[in-house]
Design an enzyme around this catalytic site. Sequence first.
Site, short mmCIF file in Angstrom:
data_model
loop_
_atom_site.label_atom_id
_atom_site.label_comp_id
_atom_site.label_asym_id
_atom_site.label_seq_id
_atom_site.Cartn_x
_atom_site.Cartn_y
_atom_site.Cartn_z
N LEU A 116 -2.18 2.56 -3.33
CA LEU A 116 -1.62 1.99 -2.11
C LEU A 116 -2.74 1.26 -1.38
CD1 LEU A 116 0.50 4.96 -0.65
CD2 LEU A 116 1.37 2.95 -1.85
N ASP A 117 -2.41 0.17 -0.71
CA ASP A 117 -3.40 -0.53 0.10
C ASP A 117 -3.94 0.42 1.17
OD1 ASP A 117 -2.93 -2.83 -1.33
OD2 ASP A 117 -1.58 -3.70 0.18
N LYS A 118 -5.15 0.16 1.61
CA LYS A 118 -5.80 0.99 2.62
C LYS A 118 -4.89 1.21 3.82
CE LYS A 118 -9.69 0.91 5.88
NZ LYS A 118 -10.89 0.16 6.34
#
Length: 327
Positions: free
Chosen positions: A136-138
């Site tokens: 998942l993106d940050k």
Amino acid sequence: MTLDVSKVQTPMRIDRYLTQQVENMTRNKVQAAIEEGRVLVNGKPVKSNYRVKSCDHIHLTFLRPPAPELAPEDIPITILYEDDDLMVIDKEAGMVVHPAFGNWTGTLANAILHHLGKDADELDKTEMRPGIVHRLDKDTSGLIIIAKNPTALHKLARQFANRQVEKVYKAIVWGVPKAESGTIKTNIGRSHKNRKVMANFPYEGAEGKHAITDYQVVEDLGYFSLMDVTLHTGRTHQIRVHLQHLGHSILGDETYGGATPRTLPFSKSEPFTRNLLELMSRQALHAQTLRFRQPTTGEPLSFSAPLPEDMELVLEKIRTVMTASQS
């Protein structure tokens, strides 16, 4: 790293061009790389004042310090489920999934090693991604699966590769689509203008990789929408890029057009949207639902994570103001 300069690129000094195109790159770093012969254009070394032209082929060799050893860190994580093979974690926004250049500590991978203790010895840590099946993106919150042994990792990765994992996200977007539901199909690849971001390309074209996203408006909020978004592929920034392509960027998404205050057709709308963006300091995107099979038993598993506090607060604000503006 190699970069193919766009056909429409106007001439630009190479040090400036690479600073724009390469993440975490400064002009001083580029100039040092050029002086050391680590920047080649069309196979030949150049000087800092070389002007990049359309269709140039650039090769840049990085000199990075060796990565530190991945170490366990006592970082709180929310575990929704755990068995002998896997964990399902509700990742908070702001947490990087695994170490990489610029983020060597404080990641989910560090937290996983601490939680597993000696059991983590089974996992391959050489690539800094112990047990990590997907990412998942940050600044995207929500569900992520972690494998606890190599066999589970292999079987779960195969489920993802065969598109047997159902992933549904909640997103708050600007505006309301004309169609209540739909499918977005494009190719996604690195932008010609800025290699740090992704861009859409024709689905039948040669550039980029196929990406397919379904969306469903679950709540019409007047000048915003709450959506369910289902991924059929797993490209970098796929949902964010596709919703921008649809014309409905995710609220708070600084990279893909969702973080600028807007004037809407009601009184004091710009201060209102500015306040929303102060409350939503990231993209309003949450990985809410995961469905897959337990890698050993084949049992169907389904998990859901509630919306995080920042998204709930923003929805409450929008509902209140939209109701008042329509009365």
